[in-house]
Design a protein around this motif. Sequence first.
Motif, PDB file in Angstrom:
ATOM      1  N   ALA A  52     -12.861   8.639  -6.413  1.00 59.13           N
ATOM      2  CA  ALA A  52     -13.302   7.388  -5.788  1.00 59.13           C
ATOM      3  C   ALA A  52     -14.246   7.659  -4.624  1.00 59.13           C
ATOM      4  O   ALA A  52     -15.165   6.872  -4.360  1.00 59.13           O
ATOM      5  N   GLN A  53     -14.051   8.802  -3.938  1.00 58.44           N
ATOM      6  CA  GLN A  53     -14.880   9.144  -2.789  1.00 58.44           C
ATOM      7  C   GLN A  53     -16.045  10.057  -3.156  1.00 58.44           C
ATOM      8  O   GLN A  53     -16.850  10.423  -2.294  1.00 58.44           O
TER       9      GLN A  53
ATOM     10  N   THR B 261      -5.940  12.654  12.350  1.00 55.15           N
ATOM     11  CA  THR B 261      -6.650  11.737  11.452  1.00 55.15           C
ATOM     12  C   THR B 261      -5.735  11.425  10.277  1.00 55.15           C
ATOM     13  O   THR B 261      -5.209  12.340   9.642  1.00 55.15           O
TER      14      THR B 261
ATOM     15  N   MET C 261      -4.873   6.737   1.431  1.00 54.01           N
ATOM     16  CA  MET C 261      -5.638   6.720   0.185  1.00 54.01           C
ATOM     17  C   MET C 261      -5.917   5.299  -0.299  1.00 54.01           C
ATOM     18  O   MET C 261      -6.955   5.044  -0.922  1.00 54.01           O
TER      19      MET C 261
ATOM     20  N   GLU D 252     -13.128  11.982   8.172  1.00 53.06           N
ATOM     21  CA  GLU D 252     -13.369  11.090   7.033  1.00 53.06           C
ATOM     22  C   GLU D 252     -13.258  11.918   5.755  1.00 53.06           C
ATOM     23  O   GLU D 252     -13.242  13.157   5.805  1.00 53.06           O
ATOM     24  N   PRO D 253     -13.137  11.247   4.598  1.00 49.09           N
ATOM     25  CA  PRO D 253     -12.922  11.993   3.345  1.00 49.09           C
ATOM     26  C   PRO D 253     -13.945  13.092   3.085  1.00 49.09           C
ATOM     27  O   PRO D 253     -13.572  14.203   2.662  1.00 49.09           O
TER      28      PRO D 253
ATOM     29  N   LEU E 286      -5.879   9.432   6.748  1.00 45.53           N
ATOM     30  CA  LEU E 286      -6.704   8.745   5.752  1.00 45.53           C
ATOM     31  C   LEU E 286      -5.785   8.204   4.664  1.00 45.53           C
ATOM     32  O   LEU E 286      -5.362   8.924   3.759  1.00 45.53           O
TER      33      LEU E 286
ATOM     34  N   ASP F 172      -6.846   2.920   1.367  1.00 49.21           N
ATOM     35  CA  ASP F 172      -8.035   2.413   2.053  1.00 49.21           C
ATOM     36  C   ASP F 172      -9.313   3.073   1.538  1.00 49.21           C
ATOM     37  O   ASP F 172     -10.410   2.735   1.988  1.00 49.21           O
ATOM     38  N   TYR F 173      -9.154   4.013   0.610  1.00 47.87           N
ATOM     39  CA  TYR F 173     -10.306   4.773   0.111  1.00 47.87           C
ATOM     40  C   TYR F 173     -10.328   4.824  -1.417  1.00 47.87           C
ATOM     41  O   TYR F 173     -10.620   5.855  -2.004  1.00 47.87           O
ATOM     42  N   GLY F 174     -10.010   3.682  -2.033  1.00 48.94           N
ATOM     43  CA  GLY F 174     -10.213   3.566  -3.471  1.00 48.94           C
ATOM     44  C   GLY F 174      -8.990   3.639  -4.346  1.00 48.94           C
ATOM     45  O   GLY F 174      -9.079   3.406  -5.560  1.00 48.94           O
TER      46      GLY F 174
ATOM     47  N   PHE G 153      -8.238   9.803  -5.652  1.00 53.06           N
ATOM     48  CA  PHE G 153      -8.865   9.639  -4.343  1.00 53.06           C
ATOM     49  C   PHE G 153     -10.197  10.379  -4.286  1.00 53.06           C
ATOM     50  O   PHE G 153     -11.215   9.839  -3.826  1.00 53.06           O
TER      51      PHE G 153
ATOM     52  N   LYS H 270       0.862  -1.186   0.000  1.00 58.13           N
ATOM     53  CA  LYS H 270       0.000   0.000   0.000  1.00 58.13           C
ATOM     54  C   LYS H 270       0.895   1.232   0.000  1.00 58.13           C
ATOM     55  O   LYS H 270       1.808   1.331   0.832  1.00 58.13           O
TER      56      LYS H 270
END
Length: 335
Positions: A149-150, A201, A205, A122-123, A203, A207-209, A146, A107
């Motif tokens: 995808a979100q 936080t 990327m 969150e995104p 995030l 993990d988000y597409g 990213f 990753k």
Amino acid sequence: MNRPLLLATLGASVLAVPALAQTHINFALDWRFEGPSAPYFLAIDNGHLEAEGLSAEISAGQGSLDAIPKVATGAYPMGFADMASLIKFIDQNPDAPVTGVMVLYDKPAFAIVGRKSLGIEEPADLEGRTLGAPPPDGAWAQFPVFAEAQGLDVDSITIEPVGFPTREPSLAEGNVDAVTGFSFTSYLNTVRLGIDPEDMTVLLMADYGLDLYGNVVIVNTDFAEANPEAVTGFLRALAHGVRDAAADPAAGVAAIASRNPALDQDLEVERLEIALRDNILTDWVMENGLGNIDADRFASSLDQIAMTYEFNTEPDPARFFTDAFLPDDGSLSME
């Protein structure tokens, strides 16, 4: 000649034969000597390279765009670079003798790093807020993928160009609500500036597409063709180094500190632990072993790169990565 004299003569002859020279590999890192580079130094210090008949000199770098040309020109036979940067380099230099041979960051570390107290958890929280992004940043280059995808409304996000030295200070001071960057870099740098880790936080990327792979070991293909066993031996030794780093991160960082006494060892242990957890020893790697790619995911990653980059020719996955040099003796298993 009697037997004792014959044996003595043979023994003297054997001792007179010079030891076979090790194959030496100059290896170009993409960045400084930090926690995540521990596996290379453990491969040296714990004798894994020597067991393969190899020696190595590990050199720090200034980014993937520094490491890739070093290997492509043959100045360094092997190195370490971001897969997306490698793909674009090869597309722009199709005859360059360089390719990926082992994925180390299953990753990528590309991330959005923000603060809960500034409303980022969150995104979707990025909408209506300010995102600090250095224009040359690799994570910023992937932000459009990213965002799509979100399903983010990018027009509602204020993009604040920041320099690398001012990125985390801007986040710590609240001048921006989040930044793009490597997860373990921007997170730790912001915490060092006095921000409570509980307020942070991260995030990732991936993990988000984002299907892109992260950093890979690259090789000069002319060198690999002439020295296939050396390349495989290096990859096997590196896999042992990864396993050693996971078993004892502090020892891994100590190996780096022996080359850089000014290193903040506590910080680098944490950086190494984050990289191992989030980027290297992923669920896929624990199930399938270190180093290889999933063909469907790789094809998807090429499609994602094409969202923000216009290929000169139809991308051929085999041109960017080969598993031909990965050891097949079980040494890539991380269980």
